[in-house]
Design an enzyme around this catalytic site. Structure first.
Site, mmCIF file in Angstrom:
data_model
loop_
_atom_site.group_PDB
_atom_site.id
_atom_site.type_symbol
_atom_site.label_atom_id
_atom_site.label_comp_id
_atom_site.label_asym_id
_atom_site.label_seq_id
_atom_site.Cartn_x
_atom_site.Cartn_y
_atom_site.Cartn_z
ATOM 1 N N GLU A 1 80.171 88.047 61.740
ATOM 2 C CA GLU A 1 80.815 88.280 60.331
ATOM 3 C C GLU A 1 82.295 88.186 60.403
ATOM 4 O OE1 GLU A 1 80.855 88.422 56.621
ATOM 5 O OE2 GLU A 1 78.624 88.375 57.477
ATOM 6 N N ASP B 1 84.616 85.548 58.248
ATOM 7 C CA ASP B 1 85.416 86.100 57.175
ATOM 8 C C ASP B 1 86.825 85.645 57.178
ATOM 9 O OD1 ASP B 1 83.047 87.004 55.997
ATOM 10 O OD2 ASP B 1 83.323 89.313 56.535
ATOM 11 N N SER C 1 78.117 85.199 53.031
ATOM 12 C CA SER C 1 79.258 85.754 53.787
ATOM 13 C C SER C 1 80.040 84.760 54.088
ATOM 14 C CB SER C 1 78.705 86.038 55.301
ATOM 15 O OG SER C 1 78.145 87.551 55.152
#
Length: 768
Positions: free
Chosen positions: A338, A342, A607
């Site tokens: 994650e 990002d 995401s």
């Protein structure tokens, strides 16, 4: 005045490259001129522990039907709980009024952002009331770690036994969806004298938002076919829940930054010198990444010349409460996918921006949000202007049904403060259709819901889209057959549909087999009798059950005539039907090498959508500031996005302009060169849902079309359906939810042409 803007813009443009970041000035804001929120303390009675009041909705209602597996030992530490304070009606109204003015170009307070200290002094709780609460907490044996500058939350620590004694609620272990959790059994009570200034405590349960991405796939590039072959472990079983029902045996596609820059036209802004330089994007996380990943990504995809920077750290308050410690993972074996996603894809869209990876450990923060909440909250409350970012992306989520009132209040407080300070916040809306809480699972025992982290009226919720070329058979029209020097193949904008991997994907159903989604699902069940391909993986959207619809969301064609804050606001690429299209990550275990000589990791999900839009905003921020905006910050982007969309799609009532049809995403590049938004009108995010007979649970908002005799060969008889607003019929009007002209629950306003968005935003602000 306009001349001053022009001259100031020219000087700023010349100096941008020399600035490490652009931050708000620390001088007093003129926005507070004439704002009078002076009030007497509200705690006027003696605090008596024998006279208490119960605070409603301060425990999770869902645990009422959950299995208790035992009481939490009294000695169990409860670290860094957040006591959430209640501001007065006067200050609540004053903040709402100021927020409106901050986004109104005709107001003298337009973009006159305030500081955390000003926020606390003007809109927080009075010092005398805070001291009364602190004194009571300390009298109960708690350690008060600090009061936030916003004067709306107190960080404190203690034990489960002290919680039981002070708040008169028992902490228990519960089994929810086969996972063990801690939560308080009932609503809390506080001394009646303090009731008017306390909302409750965030941190009495450990239900935290989860990362919103599809599990990554390891893939090897095939130079002869110019695609990737996913490497399946030898022991993997085809029947894994949620596996795509369509397999692309010839390989899959891996998008790179060039593709996203081309499709959403940020590349045109780069040629004008706007790359996000001088703007800081913070991605908030609960686990570190290997810091060598980011420079590898930048080098592999030719982004180094733009001058972007990377910094991974733990944001602290001053003085520190000790609530943000290093979560670890800054190595190939422990890093978070994650966090990598990002950081890398905010850079992909804003290659000149400063990327802050702000991480805090979950283990040291037992409140609902854990490290993600703490990281964002500490950044927003940093009293040093240089320590606050211009943009925040949060790619985590959980439904409002999994959120107690104090925790939801804490979320909304956090984003409202960010907005008042000028920070633009983007939040992923989720990866499981009409309920964001089932990422990687199938919706069951829950109805329509919305991501509690995104339903604040002070952030911008970002949903997921899919490129339509694969199902349309138009790939050669929009993509080159061989990659360029930075591995990109996109030629232009590509028509989009709602990202939906389930048989509820209406476009896939029609294009592949000429059936409706319902017929497609019924047919698929014949070939999948145990439900191995049943999935709810899709871009999420839905109405809030808590937050009211802001006025700016009512203005555009297609906006529901409900009373709820609705999601999403916008969408960008999130994934594809059948798992054909992904984006490429450069990770510690699988670093990128020239020509992809070694395996890489592929990933998808909303995401991805949120940090990409954060990157778009950073590029806009730089451009607008160079054009003469008073501040590099824009605050919440949504009010402006909706106002600009009204110009293109028409208002909530009356006739629609020709641009509504002209800017339909299905048109691709035909006639859309001047469109700010691409209105996604094909597909929808209605996905599969189930009800397992053995669990004696009822799944609402589901139209059941069949029965699986033994779900996954383990759970016995199970109903399977499609998410719907009606349990008795299923069509385009009841599907939860269909893509429609204008705004929709499937994709919000749609996606954007960043260059046209910049021009329209400048015009909206009256800039040259």
């Amino acid at each position: 005045m306009k001349t001053e803007h022009v001259m100031r813009g020219l000087s700023i443009a010349a100096a941008l490259a020399a600035l490490p970041s652009i931050a708000l000035a620390s001088s007093a804001s003129s926005a507070l001129t004439g704002v009078n929120t002076t009030e007497a303390p509200r705690v006027t009675q003696t605090v008596d522990n024998r006279v208490v009041s119960t605070l409603g909705n301060t425990h999770l209602s869902l645990i009422g039907s959950s299995v208790i597996s035992g009481a939490v030992a009294d000695s169990t530490p409860m670290n860094h709980m957040q006591l959430i304070l209640q501001r007065s009606a006067l200050r609540t109204a004053a903040l709402a009024s100021l927020t409106d003015a901050l986004h109104d170009p005709s107001s003298s307070k337009f973009h006159q952002w305030i500081t955390p200290e000003e926020f606390g002094t003007t809109f927080g709780v009075a010092d005398a009331d805070i001291n009364a609460v602190k004194t009571w907490l300390q009298s109960q044996g708690f350690t008060v770690n600090g009061v936030y500058p916003n004067k709306m939350q107190i960080d404190f620590s203690g034990t489960a036994g002290q919680v039981k004694q002070a708040f008169r609620t028992q902490e228990n272990h519960y089994i929810v969806n086969h996972v063990s959790h801690i939560a308080n059994a009932g609503d809390i009570s506080v001394p009646a004298a303090l009731r008017s200034v306390i909302v409750g405590v965030a941190g009495l349960n450990d239900f935290r938002p989860q990362p919103l991405h599809v599990p990554p796939q390891v893939a090897q590039f095939n130079k002869s076919s110019n695609n990737f072959k996913i490497q399946q472990p030898a022991s993997s079983k085809a029947g894994t829940p949620g596996n795509p029902a369509v397999n692309f045996s010839g390989g899959v596609r891996g998008f790179v930054p060039y593709d996203m820059q081309t499709i959403y036209n940020t590349s045109s802004l780069y040629t004008s010198g706007f790359t996000g330089a001088g703007i800081t994007i913070a991605v908030v996380e609960d686990q570190d990444m290997d810091p060598s990943d980011w420079p590898n990504f930048v080098s592999q995809f030719g982004l180094g010349s733009y001058g972007g920077t990377f910094n991974q750290f733990q944001p602290q308050l001053t003085p520190s409460t000790g609530n943000c410690t290093d979560p670890g993972g800054a190595n190939p074996d422990g890093e978070s996918i994650e966090t990598i996603l990002d950081a890398e894809y905010s850079t992909a869209m804003a290659p000149g921006a400063a990327i802050w990876v702000a991480t805090c450990a979950d283990s040291d923060s037992s409140n609902f949000f854990g490290g993600v909440f703490t990281a964002a909250d500490n950044l927003i409350n940093n009293t040093n202007a240089a320590g606050r970012p211009n943009v925040i992306s949060a790619s985590y989520g959980y439904g409002e049904g999994f959120t107690d009132t104090p925790s939801k209040t804490a979320i909304d407080l956090m984003w409202a403060q960010a907005d008042a300070e000028g920070i633009s916040v983007f939040v992923s809306t989720g990866d499981s259709g009409s309920n964001p809480s089932f990422n990687g699972f199938v919706i069951n025992d829950a109805g329509i819901d919305a991501n509690s982290l995104a339903t604040s009226p002070n952030d911008t919720g970002v949903g997921g889209s899919d490129t339509a070329d694969i199902l349309d058979g138009t790939t050669s029209k929009y993509f080159n057959s061989t990659p360029n020097a930075v591995y990109g193949t996109a030629k232009s904008y590509v028509p989009e549909i709602t990202w939906n991997t389930s048989c509820g994907n209406t476009v896939a159903a029609q294009k592949l087999v000429g059936l409706s989604a319902l017929q497609f699902c019924k047919t698929a069940l014949i070939y999948d009798p145990n439900g191995y391909y049943v999935t709810s993986e899709s871009g999420s959207g839905g109405p809030s059950a808590i937050d009211a619809k802001p006025a700016w969301q009512r203005v555009v064609h297609g906006a529901p005539k409900d009373l709820s804050r609705d999601l999403p606001d916008v969408s960008l690429f999130g994934g594809s039907y059948g798992g054909y299209s992904w984006v490429i990550l450069c990770t510690g275990l699988y670093p990128c090498t020239p020509n992809f000589a070694s395996p890489v990791e592929l990933v998808a999900g909303t995401s991805l959508s949120s940090p990409m839009f954060a990157g778009v905003q950073a590029v806009l921020d730089q451009g607008l500031y160079a054009a003469g905006a008073w501040s590099p910050n824009q605050g919440n982007a949504a009010p402006t996005l909706y106002e600009l969309a009204r110009n293109e799609y028409g208002g909530a009532t009356g006739s629609t302009p020709s641009t509504l049809a002209q800017c339909d995403s299905d048109n691709g590049t035909k006639g859309t060169s001047k469109c700010v938004f691409y209105n996604i009108t094909s597909g929808g995010n209605s996905t599969q849902c189930i009800q397992v007979a053995a669990f004696a649970q009822v799944t609402p908002d589901c139209y059941f079309y069949g029965t699986i005799q033994n779900y996954l060969e383990a759970y016995g008889p199970t109903l399977v359906g499609l998410t719907s607003t009606s349990a008795t019929k299923y069509n385009s009007n009841t599907a939860a939810f269909s893509s429609t002209p204008g705004w929709s629950f499937a994709n919000g306003l749609g996606s954007v042409n960043a260059n046209n968005l910049y021009s329209a935003w400048k015009k909206f602000m009256g800039l040259p």
